[in-house]
Scaffold this motif. Structure first.
Motif, PDB file in Angstrom:
ATOM      1  N   ILE A   6       0.840  -1.207   0.000  1.00  0.00           N
ATOM      2  CA  ILE A   6       0.000   0.000   0.000  1.00  0.00           C
ATOM      3  C   ILE A   6       0.868   1.247   0.000  1.00  0.00           C
ATOM      4  CG2 ILE A   6      -1.678   1.327   1.353  1.00  0.00           C
ATOM      5  CD1 ILE A   6      -2.806  -1.367   2.334  1.00  0.00           C
ATOM      6  N   PHE A   7       1.944   1.217   0.788  1.00  0.00           N
ATOM      7  CA  PHE A   7       2.866   2.363   0.833  1.00  0.00           C
ATOM      8  C   PHE A   7       3.475   2.628  -0.539  1.00  0.00           C
ATOM      9  CE2 PHE A   7       7.095   4.181   1.291  1.00  0.00           C
ATOM     10  CZ  PHE A   7       6.858   5.263   2.119  1.00  0.00           C
ATOM     11  N   THR A  10       0.790   4.115  -2.987  1.00  0.00           N
ATOM     12  CA  THR A  10       0.379   5.494  -2.759  1.00  0.00           C
ATOM     13  C   THR A  10       1.506   6.490  -3.050  1.00  0.00           C
ATOM     14  OG1 THR A  10       0.904   5.227  -0.409  1.00  0.00           O
ATOM     15  CG2 THR A  10      -1.367   4.866  -1.072  1.00  0.00           C
ATOM     16  N   PHE A  11       2.734   6.102  -2.761  1.00  0.00           N
ATOM     17  CA  PHE A  11       3.821   7.060  -2.930  1.00  0.00           C
ATOM     18  C   PHE A  11       4.436   7.054  -4.323  1.00  0.00           C
ATOM     19  CE2 PHE A  11       3.336   7.500   1.548  1.00  0.00           C
ATOM     20  CZ  PHE A  11       3.650   8.839   1.770  1.00  0.00           C
ATOM     21  N   GLY A 112      -7.398   5.130  -1.655  1.00  0.00           N
ATOM     22  CA  GLY A 112      -6.658   4.401  -0.626  1.00  0.00           C
ATOM     23  C   GLY A 112      -7.501   3.337   0.039  1.00  0.00           C
ATOM     24  N   MET A 168       0.103  10.855   1.455  1.00  0.00           N
ATOM     25  CA  MET A 168      -0.047  10.341   2.811  1.00  0.00           C
ATOM     26  C   MET A 168      -1.521  10.120   3.163  1.00  0.00           C
ATOM     27  SD  MET A 168       1.205   9.272   5.621  1.00  0.00           S
ATOM     28  CE  MET A 168       2.939   9.709   5.563  1.00  0.00           C
ATOM     29  N   GLU A 170      -3.797   9.168   1.109  1.00  0.00           N
ATOM     30  CA  GLU A 170      -4.175   7.901   0.469  1.00  0.00           C
ATOM     31  C   GLU A 170      -3.615   6.711   1.247  1.00  0.00           C
ATOM     32  OE1 GLU A 170      -3.250   5.682  -3.746  1.00  0.00           O
ATOM     33  OE2 GLU A 170      -3.890   7.783  -3.821  1.00  0.00           O
ATOM     34  N   PHE A 171      -2.387   6.845   1.739  1.00  0.00           N
ATOM     35  CA  PHE A 171      -1.774   5.752   2.503  1.00  0.00           C
ATOM     36  C   PHE A 171      -2.550   5.475   3.787  1.00  0.00           C
ATOM     37  CE2 PHE A 171       1.232   4.509   5.903  1.00  0.00           C
ATOM     38  CZ  PHE A 171       1.547   3.240   5.435  1.00  0.00           C
TER      39      PHE A 171
END
Length: 239
Positions: A6-7, A10-11, A112, A168, A170-171
């Motif tokens: 997930i990280f 999103t990033f 997210g 962030m 979204e994370f």
């Protein structure tokens, strides 16, 4: 391990922002054109992405409630949040940078949640597929957010930090979707519609008027349509 995925997903937004660091100077015509292009992207994302998805998951009443709530929320925030002044060649106009960033962060929340919920589902292959699709979409999104900030004279590390702040959101939403799973199912359509209302408000209230600030209406209009078409194609093909 799902949290790491997930990280990374999103990033990719931040990765998409990095090429903007190489840009040096833009004329007013280019700034207005790119601002209108961003507006076209946001309208297409709302009308062909967020709104149809909200309708599929709920009803017209939920869609209308979410859009109106998003619109009124941004309207109230505009009164409270300070504006960033710009000096134009013909007149002094302004774009509320904070309002734009809030709208983009809100837009990231349902994305997210959908990634997190896909990893929490009983279908083992669903998480990677949804994460890949959202991550691919985040690359141009990060570039456009960074480009917008560049046009408002926000450069360098500060620009990257602000783009990362929208990622962030979204994370955190992804982590919430992962750990609370089906508890968020009923809220997703409201979130999608809310995001659509927030983005449409920013487009009409901030981006379109600012893109006409230096007498480049025709060029900006064409850029708006071009951005709209490109995002429509991407949205349809990534589904």
């Amino acid at each position: 391990m799902d949290a790491v995925h997930i990280f990374i997903t999103t990033f990719t937004t931040t990765i998409g922002a990095l090429p903007v660091l190489l840009i040096r100077n833009l004329s007013h015509r280019w700034k207005d054109s790119l601002l209108a292009f961003t507006a076209g992207i946001m309208v297409a994302a709302s009308t062909y992405g967020l709104i149809p998805s909200a309708l599929k998951l709920s009803s017209m009443s939920v869609l209308a409630a979410g859009i109106l709530l998003g619109t009124f929320t941004l309207m109230l925030l505009e009164i409270v949040v300070p504006h960033h002044d710009l000096q134009h060649s013909k007149n002094n106009r302004h774009v509320n940078i904070h309002l734009f960033l809030i709208a983009m962060a809100l837009h990231n929340l349902p994305e997210g949640i959908s990634v997190g919920m896909s990893y929490a589902s009983h279908y083992s292959d669903l998480g990677p597929v949804v994460a890949f699709a959202i991550g691919l979409q985040n690359l141009p999104e990060g570039f456009l957010i960074a480009l917008f900030l560049f046009m408002q004279s926000v450069r360098g590390v500060k620009m990257v930090i602000l783009v990362s702040a929208t990622a962030m959101a979204e994370f955190l939403a992804g982590m919430a979707g992962l750990y609370f799973g089906e508890s968020f199912t009923s809220l997703v359509p409201y979130g999608l519609a809310f995001s659509a209302g927030a983005m449409l408000f920013v487009v009409y209230k901030e981006l379109i008027p600012e893109s006409h600030g230096d007498g480049n209406e025709r060029t900006s209009t064409f850029s708006f349509i071009l951005g709209f078409l490109i995002m429509t194609v991407l949205t349809v093909n990534l589904r």
